[in-house]
Design an enzyme around this catalytic site. Structure first.
Site: not given
Ligand code: PMT
Length: 218
Positions: A29-31
């Site tokens: 995932g990412n932020r």
């Protein structure tokens, strides 16, 4: 132009991250929090647009008057965005994963060797596909999240993805980009650029919509 009505316009916005599953318990995932894309969707709906918000996994309330489609992966986001066409504007604020595991393990991957290598494959580029789609919106707007050489990479994306505008923001610094309530954008188009902010994402959303209206094809 500020706050001009968008009544009669259909706007598709993508927001948030995508999660690419590795196995039933893990993902890449990412932020992205979704705040930037949700702010754009909210501002467009407030101005009277018919808004479809394709959201990755985020914990934000649906803005009033917005049709929300929740997705998890880049592949699902692509399907939801394409299904939402035709539209007058597409705004790609989502941080779509560029790579996903080649296979999703059916069971939890067990710890064995010291190193584990995951094979990753490219995900569909939703923005680039929308920009050449037979139902291409009149305005296709991308974002670019960059840590350095912002103009160089943003202009590269503008050209390569064949979009009308690219809103570039810095990531990896406080007060802009991922998760923050504030942001600063430099919006590029062929032959021009405009800096927006720093300001709360809610304000930048309106400024970006104003700019999109000024760049509308004749
Ligand atoms: O969500 P927040 O916490 O509020 O943070 C906002 C933000 C930093 C996520 C947002 O402002 C932003 O920059 N979004 C784009 C992030 C990104 O993935 O940028 P990129 O440079 O990797 O991608 C360029 C463009 O192509 C983007 O419009 C992206 O949506 C699109 N893309 C990328 C890959 C892919 N497979 N499909 C795409 O459509």
């Amino acid at each position: 132009m500020s706050g001009a009505s968008l009544a009669g316009r259909r706007i598709v916005v993508s927001a948030g991250p995508t999660f690419e599953d590795i196995d039933p318990v893990r993902f890449i995932g990412n932020r992205s929090s979704g705040k930037m894309g949700f702010a754009v969707a909210e501002a467009a709906a407030r101005r009277g647009a018919q808004v479809v918000l394709v959201a990755g996994p985020v914990s934000l309330h649906t803005p009033q008057g917005v049709e929300r489609v929740d997705v998890r992966s880049a592949r699902q986001m692509r399907e939801a965005v394409i299904a939402a066409l035709p539209a007058d504007v597409y705004i790609g604020a989502a941080a779509v994963a560029d790579y996903a595991p080649a296979v999703i393990a059916p069971g939890k991957i067990k710890k064995k060797e010291e190193q584990l290598t995951l094979a990753l494959v490219r995900t569909p580029d939703i923005l680039a596909e929308v920009a050449v789609h037979e139902r291409r919106p009149a305005m296709v707007v991308g974002f670019a999240a960059e840590t350095h050489d912002v103009e160089f990479y943003a202009r590269g994306k503008l050209e390569k993805k064949r979009v009308d505008l690219i809103a570039a923001n810095r990531v990896g610094v406080s007060g802009s980009g991922f998760e923050s309530d504030d942001n600063a954008l430099t919006v590029y188009w062929a032959g021009g650029a405009r800096a927006l902010g720093p300001a709360p994402k809610t304000e930048l959303a309106d400024q970006l919509l104003d700019l999109i209206l000024t760049r509308w094809p004749a």
